[in-house]
Design a protein around this motif. Structure first.
Motif, mmCIF file in Angstrom:
data_model
loop_
_atom_site.group_PDB
_atom_site.id
_atom_site.type_symbol
_atom_site.label_atom_id
_atom_site.label_comp_id
_atom_site.label_asym_id
_atom_site.label_seq_id
_atom_site.Cartn_x
_atom_site.Cartn_y
_atom_site.Cartn_z
ATOM 1 N N VAL A 166 0.529 -1.324 5.661
ATOM 2 C CA VAL A 166 0.996 -2.624 6.173
ATOM 3 C C VAL A 166 -0.066 -3.696 5.914
ATOM 4 O O VAL A 166 0.251 -4.814 5.482
ATOM 5 C CB VAL A 166 1.321 -2.533 7.679
ATOM 6 C CG1 VAL A 166 1.570 -3.931 8.252
ATOM 7 C CG2 VAL A 166 2.536 -1.642 7.918
ATOM 8 N N TRP A 169 -0.042 -4.571 2.361
ATOM 9 C CA TRP A 169 1.131 -5.396 2.032
ATOM 10 C C TRP A 169 0.841 -6.866 2.316
ATOM 11 O O TRP A 169 1.102 -7.732 1.469
ATOM 12 C CB TRP A 169 2.341 -4.934 2.847
ATOM 13 C CG TRP A 169 3.601 -5.673 2.488
ATOM 14 C CD1 TRP A 169 4.474 -5.358 1.490
ATOM 15 C CD2 TRP A 169 4.105 -6.865 3.119
ATOM 16 N NE1 TRP A 169 5.508 -6.288 1.453
ATOM 17 C CE2 TRP A 169 5.298 -7.221 2.434
ATOM 18 C CE3 TRP A 169 3.665 -7.660 4.178
ATOM 19 C CZ2 TRP A 169 6.054 -8.337 2.797
ATOM 20 C CZ3 TRP A 169 4.419 -8.771 4.529
ATOM 21 C CH2 TRP A 169 5.600 -9.096 3.853
ATOM 22 N N THR A 173 0.645 -9.752 -0.608
ATOM 23 C CA THR A 173 1.651 -10.815 -0.674
ATOM 24 C C THR A 173 1.015 -12.181 -0.870
ATOM 25 O O THR A 173 1.604 -13.066 -1.504
ATOM 26 C CB THR A 173 2.520 -10.838 0.602
ATOM 27 O OG1 THR A 173 1.673 -10.902 1.764
ATOM 28 C CG2 THR A 173 3.409 -9.615 0.684
ATOM 29 N N ASN A 199 5.786 -10.836 -3.304
ATOM 30 C CA ASN A 199 6.437 -10.160 -2.178
ATOM 31 C C ASN A 199 7.170 -8.898 -2.630
ATOM 32 O O ASN A 199 7.095 -7.854 -1.981
ATOM 33 C CB ASN A 199 7.421 -11.111 -1.491
ATOM 34 C CG ASN A 199 6.724 -12.210 -0.720
ATOM 35 O OD1 ASN A 199 5.569 -12.074 -0.313
ATOM 36 N ND2 ASN A 199 7.409 -13.331 -0.526
ATOM 37 N N ALA A 202 4.472 -6.227 -3.808
ATOM 38 C CA ALA A 202 3.764 -5.656 -2.657
ATOM 39 C C ALA A 202 4.677 -4.709 -1.880
ATOM 40 O O ALA A 202 4.237 -3.646 -1.408
ATOM 41 C CB ALA A 202 3.255 -6.764 -1.742
ATOM 42 N N THR A 203 5.949 -5.072 -1.751
ATOM 43 C CA THR A 203 6.898 -4.227 -1.026
ATOM 44 C C THR A 203 7.135 -2.920 -1.754
ATOM 45 O O THR A 203 7.158 -1.846 -1.139
ATOM 46 C CB THR A 203 8.230 -4.974 -0.836
ATOM 47 O OG1 THR A 203 7.998 -6.172 -0.088
ATOM 48 C CG2 THR A 203 9.228 -4.105 -0.086
ATOM 49 N N CYS A 206 3.728 -0.747 -1.524
ATOM 50 C CA CYS A 206 3.426 -0.242 -0.184
ATOM 51 C C CYS A 206 4.537 0.662 0.348
ATOM 52 O O CYS A 206 4.258 1.652 1.037
ATOM 53 C CB CYS A 206 3.168 -1.407 0.775
ATOM 54 S SG CYS A 206 1.692 -2.359 0.331
#
Length: 220
Positions: A166, A169, A173, A199, A202-203, A206
């Motif tokens: 998290v 992430w 971002t 975004n 990164a999503t 992660c």
């Protein structure tokens, strides 16, 4: 010398080192996903990337990039605080376009580094360093699959790693598109696009790492 003496130069170095680390994350995720499909294939990758000279060179380059990124992050933070002086204590309304991640990049970075050290102790120390030093740790440095199983059999480690992902992430971002902006690969149109790409990337990264931790913690 402008890379060291100017704020723009220091931001450029941090951005380039950050993008280099992002490439490593992509490679690392791809390598770890091999373990989901085949423990034997993953162990072959571990043996290929063991104490061989090319793996050691890659490790040294990665370590250099990581250290440079950390040093420049602290350096820029200190310089920015000196430049703001007492203004940083003033209570002001923050513009909506300033993300939470951009306001807390240093804190997020520290969390990432702390968990990265934990990760090194759990995997790199027991595998590559173990093979190099010939330590008797009771772990086969080429059996990374079993090490993953043993590590994530403890639910606490699954939770800790999820917290780490998290933090990564949030760090990515903002860090990804900010690095692109520093390099100059943006304009009014592409800045919005790069933020969206950051975004999404990164999503994916992660979520992929989180899936691996959950898979080996509760499914495998």
């Amino acid at each position: 010398m402008w890379l060291f003496n100017s704020s723009i130069g220091r931001k450029l170095v941090m951005s380039l080192s950050g993008l280099f680390l992002i490439l490593f994350l992509t490679f690392h995720l791809a390598m770890n996903f091999v373990a989901v499909f085949s423990g034997e294939a993953y162990n072959m990758v571990c043996e290929f990337l063991g104490a061989n000279w090319y793996a050691l060179v890659g490790t040294l380059i990665l370590a250099l990039g990581f250290v440079v990124h950390i040093i420049y992050a602290f350096w820029l933070t200190i310089q920015n605080r000196k430049a703001r002086g007492n203004d940083r204590y003033a209570v002001i309304a923050k513009p909506k376009q300033v993300e939470w991640a951009s306001q807390n990049m240093l804190v997020l970075g520290i969390i990432v580094v702390v968990f990265f050290i934990l990760h090194l102790a759990q995997f790199w120390y027991k595998m590559q360093f173990n093979e190099i030093a010939g330590l008797d740790l009771g772990v086969d440095p080429h059996d990374g699959y079993q090490l993953i199983l043993d590590t994530f059999s403890n639910p606490l480690f699954v939770i800790l790693y999820l917290v780490w992902f998290v933090a990564i992430w949030f760090h990515l971002t903002h860090g990804f598109w900010s690095a692109i902006q520093t390099i100059g690969w943006n304009n009014n149109v592409w800045l919005t696009r790069w933020k969206a790409i950051s975004n999404v990337y990164a999503t994916i990264i992660c979520a992929g790492f989180a899936f691996i931790a959950i898979y080996f913690g509760f499914i495998a």
